[in-house]
Design an enzyme around this catalytic site. Structure first.
Site, PDB file in Angstrom:
ATOM      1  N   SER A 129      -2.311 -53.335 -67.422  1.00 53.93           N
ATOM      2  CA  SER A 129      -0.920 -53.643 -67.760  1.00 53.93           C
ATOM      3  C   SER A 129      -0.350 -54.723 -66.855  1.00 53.93           C
ATOM      4  O   SER A 129      -0.718 -54.839 -65.693  1.00 53.93           O
ATOM      5  CB  SER A 129      -0.050 -52.395 -67.623  1.00 53.93           C
ATOM      6  OG  SER A 129       1.299 -52.729 -67.909  1.00 53.93           O
ATOM      7  N   LYS A 183      -2.971 -45.418 -70.387  1.00 53.54           N
ATOM      8  CA  LYS A 183      -2.341 -46.686 -70.805  1.00 53.54           C
ATOM      9  C   LYS A 183      -1.519 -46.485 -72.074  1.00 53.54           C
ATOM     10  O   LYS A 183      -0.427 -47.065 -72.232  1.00 53.54           O
ATOM     11  CB  LYS A 183      -3.410 -47.767 -71.032  1.00 53.54           C
ATOM     12  CG  LYS A 183      -2.846 -49.111 -71.530  1.00 53.54           C
ATOM     13  CD  LYS A 183      -1.949 -49.741 -70.499  1.00 53.54           C
ATOM     14  CE  LYS A 183      -1.140 -50.955 -70.852  1.00 53.54           C
ATOM     15  NZ  LYS A 183      -1.313 -51.731 -71.997  1.00 53.54           N
ATOM     16  N   HIS A 186       1.634 -44.950 -71.006  1.00 54.35           N
ATOM     17  CA  HIS A 186       2.395 -46.016 -70.331  1.00 54.35           C
ATOM     18  C   HIS A 186       3.162 -46.819 -71.383  1.00 54.35           C
ATOM     19  O   HIS A 186       4.353 -47.101 -71.248  1.00 54.35           O
ATOM     20  CB  HIS A 186       1.436 -46.922 -69.548  1.00 54.35           C
ATOM     21  CG  HIS A 186       2.019 -48.238 -69.114  1.00 54.35           C
ATOM     22  ND1 HIS A 186       2.218 -49.289 -69.991  1.00 54.35           N
ATOM     23  CD2 HIS A 186       2.479 -48.670 -67.914  1.00 54.35           C
ATOM     24  CE1 HIS A 186       2.767 -50.308 -69.339  1.00 54.35           C
ATOM     25  NE2 HIS A 186       2.927 -49.963 -68.077  1.00 54.35           N
ATOM     26  N   ASN A 187       2.472 -47.183 -72.449  1.00 60.94           N
ATOM     27  CA  ASN A 187       3.119 -47.994 -73.484  1.00 60.94           C
ATOM     28  C   ASN A 187       4.198 -47.220 -74.238  1.00 60.94           C
ATOM     29  O   ASN A 187       5.213 -47.784 -74.630  1.00 60.94           O
ATOM     30  CB  ASN A 187       2.069 -48.540 -74.461  1.00 60.94           C
ATOM     31  CG  ASN A 187       1.331 -49.733 -73.875  1.00 60.94           C
ATOM     32  OD1 ASN A 187       1.224 -49.865 -72.671  1.00 60.94           O
ATOM     33  ND2 ASN A 187       0.824 -50.604 -74.715  1.00 60.94           N
ATOM     34  N   GLU A 190       7.026 -47.446 -72.088  1.00 65.36           N
ATOM     35  CA  GLU A 190       7.499 -48.839 -72.196  1.00 65.36           C
ATOM     36  C   GLU A 190       8.407 -48.998 -73.429  1.00 65.36           C
ATOM     37  O   GLU A 190       9.517 -49.550 -73.346  1.00 65.36           O
ATOM     38  CB  GLU A 190       6.265 -49.747 -72.294  1.00 65.36           C
ATOM     39  CG  GLU A 190       6.517 -51.217 -72.598  1.00 65.36           C
ATOM     40  CD  GLU A 190       5.183 -51.968 -72.802  1.00 65.36           C
ATOM     41  OE1 GLU A 190       4.322 -51.927 -71.905  1.00 65.36           O
ATOM     42  OE2 GLU A 190       5.004 -52.594 -73.868  1.00 65.36           O
TER      43      GLU A 190
HETATM   44  C1  6PG Z   1       1.290 -54.091 -70.862  1.00 63.78           C
HETATM   45  C2  6PG Z   1       1.806 -54.079 -72.292  1.00 63.78           C
HETATM   46  C3  6PG Z   1       0.837 -54.753 -73.192  1.00 63.78           C
HETATM   47  C4  6PG Z   1       1.466 -55.190 -74.504  1.00 63.78           C
HETATM   48  C5  6PG Z   1       1.891 -54.074 -75.417  1.00 63.78           C
HETATM   49  C6  6PG Z   1       2.897 -54.557 -76.404  1.00 63.78           C
HETATM   50  O1  6PG Z   1       1.267 -53.013 -70.305  1.00 63.78           O
HETATM   51  O2  6PG Z   1       0.974 -55.155 -70.353  1.00 63.78           O
HETATM   52  O3  6PG Z   1       2.005 -52.772 -72.715  1.00 63.78           O
HETATM   53  O4  6PG Z   1      -0.285 -53.956 -73.303  1.00 63.78           O
HETATM   54  O5  6PG Z   1       2.563 -55.955 -74.204  1.00 63.78           O
HETATM   55  O6  6PG Z   1       0.777 -53.627 -76.089  1.00 63.78           O
HETATM   56  O7  6PG Z   1       2.930 -53.666 -77.434  1.00 63.78           O
HETATM   57  P1  6PG Z   1       3.694 -53.886 -78.779  1.00 63.78           P
HETATM   58  O8  6PG Z   1       3.239 -55.197 -79.364  1.00 63.78           O
HETATM   59  O9  6PG Z   1       3.285 -52.704 -79.575  1.00 63.78           O
HETATM   60  O10 6PG Z   1       5.157 -53.914 -78.423  1.00 63.78           O
END
Ligand code: 6PG
Length: 472
Positions: A129, A183, A186-187, A190
């Site tokens: 990430s 991860k 984590h997302n 996010e």
């Molecule tokens: C990270 C982000 C990266 C990516 C996401 C975006 O941790 O660096 O999470 O992996 O930006 O996958 O996800 P979406 O396109 O689903 O918003």
């Protein structure tokens, strides 16, 4: 013949930057991409004095890697990962290490770990990430699966990872698909934090009338206090960005339709399977979905929404409430994600070290924030904490913000400002902190129409009541 320490498959921005980062840390690296332009531009982008080679033949890369080979792929999740594995298999030797650093679904990773184990290949699913910049300067890295493989690549990953207080933001996340599972969650977090920030933006902007400069100031100030985080920091920057096609700020020219690649949705889906309640993440996914129905929303707005009245609060009160509501609900959404990891770890026997998870999220990743330090302390005290809301320090922090969060939600809903994620945070908090929930009635209803039985408060066992007297 020069040999290389580490190989990368896929030289898109993330793959290229990760590899260049590794070279900057003294490792000799080689990258493969079937697009020879990408292979060539890798070498051009290398820092002077570092050893970086780009090739457009997989065989060449494998020939030039020292044994056991350490190969990472950063290719789109899904079929491309299986295709790369199949093209690698005839070229690999037993004991080689293959790492998938993309956002693969954890069930695919589990399948691949087992498949490659039979062939004597160490396979690791690894979350990375931090976006493009993180990959280049120090990401947060979440490796899991084959522990022997981790041992082999650990010094390299520790060198390239972001550092907090001199400690690398990388640690072994557990068995099987733990790296990709961590991860994924984590997302999910996010998505939830991004949704919460967007609701607060709307409250301040359309509700409170703050313009982009004022919004910039507010978020900038917040980033210097207890809300300090990467997502608050970039939000402050965004309000300043000018549009290069009009006289306006870019934020006012961006269509209100959100994209997604699926990791947030996967978090919600697996939370339901476990089951664990993550309603802020669910709501964030739902809001992105709803945003795509632009035309229907426009038609419905015409039918149902009169002009929005401004929120009647002093600017100071408005900003204070918004700050506290955001802080409160961000803690709640971390709580949900972390509780999910705790439960999933038990369910899938992943042995995810929660203390290490929050430790490596303190730097490099998208959800890094000063709150992670608080959570790290909480897990240091109790590594088996099922929910961070049960930690006394967290409880003290959240209690101070609760009143303003309730008040903000009250005025946001009265003024028709969408506050789905904020409401979900509060609803979860109220349910989680209720010693009693009204589901006794649900149990009675289930038993009434379906003889599903219920438990009693005064004695053990399952009971069924004959409700027939009401059906005469
Ligand atoms: C990270 C982000 C990266 C990516 C996401 C975006 O941790 O660096 O999470 O992996 O930006 O996958 O996800 P979406 O396109 O689903 O918003």
């Amino acid at each position: 013949m020069e040999t290389y320490n580490f190989g990368m498959i896929g030289l898109g921005v993330m793959g290229r930057n990760f590899l260049l980062n590794m070279a900057d840390n003294g490792f000799k690296v080689i990258g493969f991409d079937k697009d020879s332009d990408k292979a060539a531009s890798l070498e051009k982008a290398a820092t002077k004095g570092t050893v970086v080679k780009g090739v457009d033949s997989l065989e060449t890369m494998l020939d030039l890697l020292e044994s056991p080979r350490k190969i990472m792929m950063l290719v789109p999740a899904g079929k491309p990962v299986d295709e790369v594995i199949e093209s690698l298999l005839p070229l690999l030797d037993r004991g080689d290490v293959v790492i998938d650093g993309g956002n693969s679904h954890f069930t695919d990773t589990l399948r691949r770990v087992q498949y490659l184990e039979q062939k004597g290949i160490h396979f690791m699913g690894m979350g990375v990430s931090g976006g493009e910049e993180g990959a280049r300067k120090g990401p947060s890295i979440m490796p899991g699966g084959d522990a022997k493989a981790y041992k082999l690549v650990r010094p390299m990953l520790e060198a390239v990872a972001a550092k907090v207080n001199g400690e690398p933001c990388v640690a072994y996340m557990g068995n099987g698909a733990a790296g990709h599972y961590v991860k994924m969650v984590h997302n999910g977090i996010e998505y939830a934090i991004m949704q919460l920030i967007s609701e607060i933006y709307d409250f301040l902007h359309r509700g409170g009338g703050l313009d982009n400069d004022e919004l910039h100031q507010v978020f900038k100030q917040w980033n210097e206090g207890e809300l300090q985080s990467f997502l608050v920091e970039i939000t402050a920057d965004i309000f300043l960005q000018k549009d290069d096609k009009t006289e306006n700020r870019l934020i006012d020219m961006i269509m209100d339709r959100a994209g997604s690649k699926g990791t947030g949705k996967w978090t919600s889906q697996d939370a339901m399977e476990l089951p664990v309640a993550v309603p802020v993440i669910d709501m964030a996914v739902a809001m992105r979905i709803l945003s795509a129905y632009k035309e229907e929303r426009v038609a419905a707005a015409d039918l149902y929404v009169n002009q929005r009245k401004p929120v009647r609060l002093s600017r100071e009160q408005l900003v204070r409430q918004a700050h506290d509501a955001l802080y409160f609900s961000i803690i709640v959404c971390y709580a949900q994600g972390l509780a999910m990891l705790h439960q999933a770890s038990l369910e899938w026997k992943m042995e995810i070290p929660m203390k290490e998870v929050v430790k490596i999220w303190r730097g490099g990743c998208i959800i890094r924030s000063s709150l992670l330090e608080t959570f790290y302390k909480a897990y240091r005290k109790n590594k088996a904490l099922p929910n961070i809301l049960l930690d006394k320090t967290v409880a003290r922090l959240i209690r101070k913000k609760e009143k303003h969060c309730r008040n903000l939600i009250k005025s946001a809903t009265q003024h028709k400002i969408v506050s789905g994620a904020l409401c979900s945070s509060l609803a979860y908090f109220d349910a989680y902190t209720s010693e009693w929930m009204p589901v006794n009635l649900i149990q009675a209803q289930r038993d009434y129409f379906g003889a599903h039985t219920y438990e009693r408060t005064d004695r053990e066992g399952k009971y069924h009541t004959n409700w027939e007297q009401f059906n005469q």
